[in-house]
Design a protein around this motif. Structure first.
Motif, short mmCIF file in Angstrom:
data_model
loop_
_atom_site.label_atom_id
_atom_site.label_comp_id
_atom_site.label_asym_id
_atom_site.label_seq_id
_atom_site.Cartn_x
_atom_site.Cartn_y
_atom_site.Cartn_z
N ARG A 1 0.82 -1.22 0.00
CA ARG A 1 0.00 0.00 0.00
C ARG A 1 0.85 1.26 0.00
NH1 ARG A 1 -5.39 -1.09 3.70
NH2 ARG A 1 -6.24 -2.76 2.41
N SER A 2 2.15 1.12 0.04
CA SER A 2 3.11 2.20 -0.12
C SER A 2 2.94 3.36 0.87
CB SER A 2 3.10 2.76 -1.54
OG SER A 2 4.18 3.68 -1.69
N ASN A 3 3.86 3.45 1.79
CA ASN A 3 3.94 4.60 2.69
C ASN A 3 4.66 5.71 1.90
OD1 ASN A 3 5.67 5.20 5.86
ND2 ASN A 3 4.17 6.43 4.78
N PHE A 4 3.87 6.47 1.13
CA PHE A 4 4.44 7.29 0.06
C PHE A 4 4.99 8.65 0.51
CE2 PHE A 4 -0.21 7.84 0.09
CZ PHE A 4 -0.31 9.20 0.27
N THR A 5 4.64 9.11 1.71
CA THR A 5 5.25 10.33 2.23
C THR A 5 4.97 10.41 3.72
OG1 THR A 5 5.57 12.72 1.91
CG2 THR A 5 3.30 11.93 1.91
N ASN A 6 5.49 11.45 4.35
CA ASN A 6 5.21 11.71 5.76
C ASN A 6 4.93 13.20 5.92
OD1 ASN A 6 5.61 12.22 8.70
ND2 ASN A 6 6.13 10.03 8.68
N ILE A 7 3.80 13.53 6.51
CA ILE A 7 3.41 14.94 6.62
C ILE A 7 4.29 15.72 7.59
CG2 ILE A 7 1.02 14.54 5.93
CD1 ILE A 7 0.22 14.58 8.85
#
Length: 391
Positions: free
Chosen positions: A48-54
């Protein structure tokens, strides 16, 4: 065939760069030796890809120059990438600690980046073996490949690092840096499980699968997350995080009771007939972990059997369990590579090599290593965007 830009590597950084350059009207060729696009995106985050971090900040990255990434991260932020996802109608959610995942599948990200490249008329060719890279008298880069010869005024190296060789990682990017006179900082597996020495491995082998909420520290750097015992050593988010700061021969310090005053807790049991291993259940410790850890410290006794000195020594060990890892599980289990093309060699504003006009390095191949939790993908998007704007 001549292009304005050739991008080597059709992963996260390479696809971002190619699409942005193409949108500027540049004629772009995107090459990759693999047959499938962006395998690292596909397998990330359990599919599900941890695509960024806020919560992305420059100090969430390890580098000889942690300030280097400031410019790129400011030019293309997590909010910019989120806006791109929303334009494509890709649903996402925050799991914890600012980590954003796709609701459905990481394939959605790959399809989105592929669509961006197609819309920008990027010429993409997969399964291409690069045999030689050179520079002609006019300053253009010439690539001799299994699919023919190509040339361009700008060459972007987005080849990734050495992590996960089973999906095609190669040292090509570092070799190209060396060929053009750029230095490469020492390389090591990062975000990787650590292994025990033989004695500790035997002592704690039965604990494989046990997970605890701890704080893990090296020097002044500390992470509070779960640690997971494996058949070979330690893993889990806290260990993966601290592994990026670990060097061979260095101890890690684990606070097994980050929310407790261990000495006060032990003092309350100073008159108890109960074995400490049983009492530790109050702290959320699995009994088998309590028994193994206390046995290793010769302390699986009744509370009443500990002297004041012994209580203090045990409390110190609980808050400062010192573990000397034997090593790591290597690039096969590492999520990223620590080290890479030296940031001293590159412009932080453009990602171009200072001494080689037209040559760019982006993504994992650069000496910028993010924390666990989407930071490395954000570096790929940001560095790819910046190079795409300037190549």
């Amino acid at each position: 065939m001549r292009f304005d830009v050739i991008v080597i590597g059709a992963g996260a950084a390479g696809m971002m760069c190619a699409s942005v350059a193409g949108q500027r009207g540049r004629r772009v060729l995107l090459l990759d030796h693999a047959d499938k696009l962006a395998e690292k995106i596909r397998i990330s985050g359990g599919g599900r890809s941890n695509f960024t971090n806020i919560n992305t900040r420059h100090d969430c990255y390890v580098s000889e120059n942690p300030n280097f990434c400031r410019s790129a991260l400011a030019q293309f932020t997590p909010q910019h990438f989120i806006a791109l996802l929303e334009r494509y109608g890709i649903a996402y959610h925050e799991k914890k600690l600012g980590q954003l995942f796709c609701d459905d599948s990481s394939q959605q990200l790959i399809d989105m980046l592929d669509a961006e490249c197609r819309a920008a008329n990027v010429d993409r060719r997969m399964g291409v073996r690069i045999e030689q890279v050179s520079r002609d008298d006019d300053g253009e880069f010439v690539l001799a490949c299994s699919a023919g010869n190509f040339r361009a005024a700008s060459l972007v190296v987005a080849t990734g690092g050495l992590s996960i060789p089973q999906i095609g990682a190669t040292p090509l990017g570092y070799q190209l840096a060396g060929q053009f006179g750029l230095s490469v900082t020492p390389l090591a597996p990062a975000l990787v499980p650590l292994t025990f020495h033989v004695d500790d491995a035997e002592r704690f082998a039965a604990l494989a699968g046990v997970s605890l909420d701890v704080a893990v520290r090296i020097g002044k750097t500390s992470f509070r997350e779960n640690v997971l015992f494996t058949h070979k050593g330690l893993s889990g988010p806290a260990i993966l995080q601290i592994s990026s700061y670990w060097t061979p021969g260095q101890e890690i310090v684990i606070n097994l009771l980050p929310d407790e005053d261990a000495e006060a807790w032990l003092a309350e049991r100073s008159g108890s007939e109960q074995l400490l291993a049983n009492a530790m259940g109050e702290l959320g410790w699995p009994k088998r972990f309590a028994e193994a850890w206390l046995a290793a410290h010769a302390a699986n006794v009744r509370g009443k059997d500990l002297s004041l000195k012994q209580r203090r020594q045990l409390a110190e060990a609980l808050h400062h369990w010192r573990v000397l890892p034997n090593g790591t599980q290597g690039y096969k289990k590492a999520e990223v590579t620590r080290g890479g093309v030296s940031t001293r060699e590159l412009s932080s504003k453009t990602m171009m090599a200072n001494a080689v006009p037209g040559l760019f390095f982006i993504g994992e191949v650069v000496d910028i290593t993010g924390w666990l939790g989407g930071y490395n993908f954000q570096w790929a998007w940001s560095s790819g965007f910046v190079a795409g704007k300037n190549c």
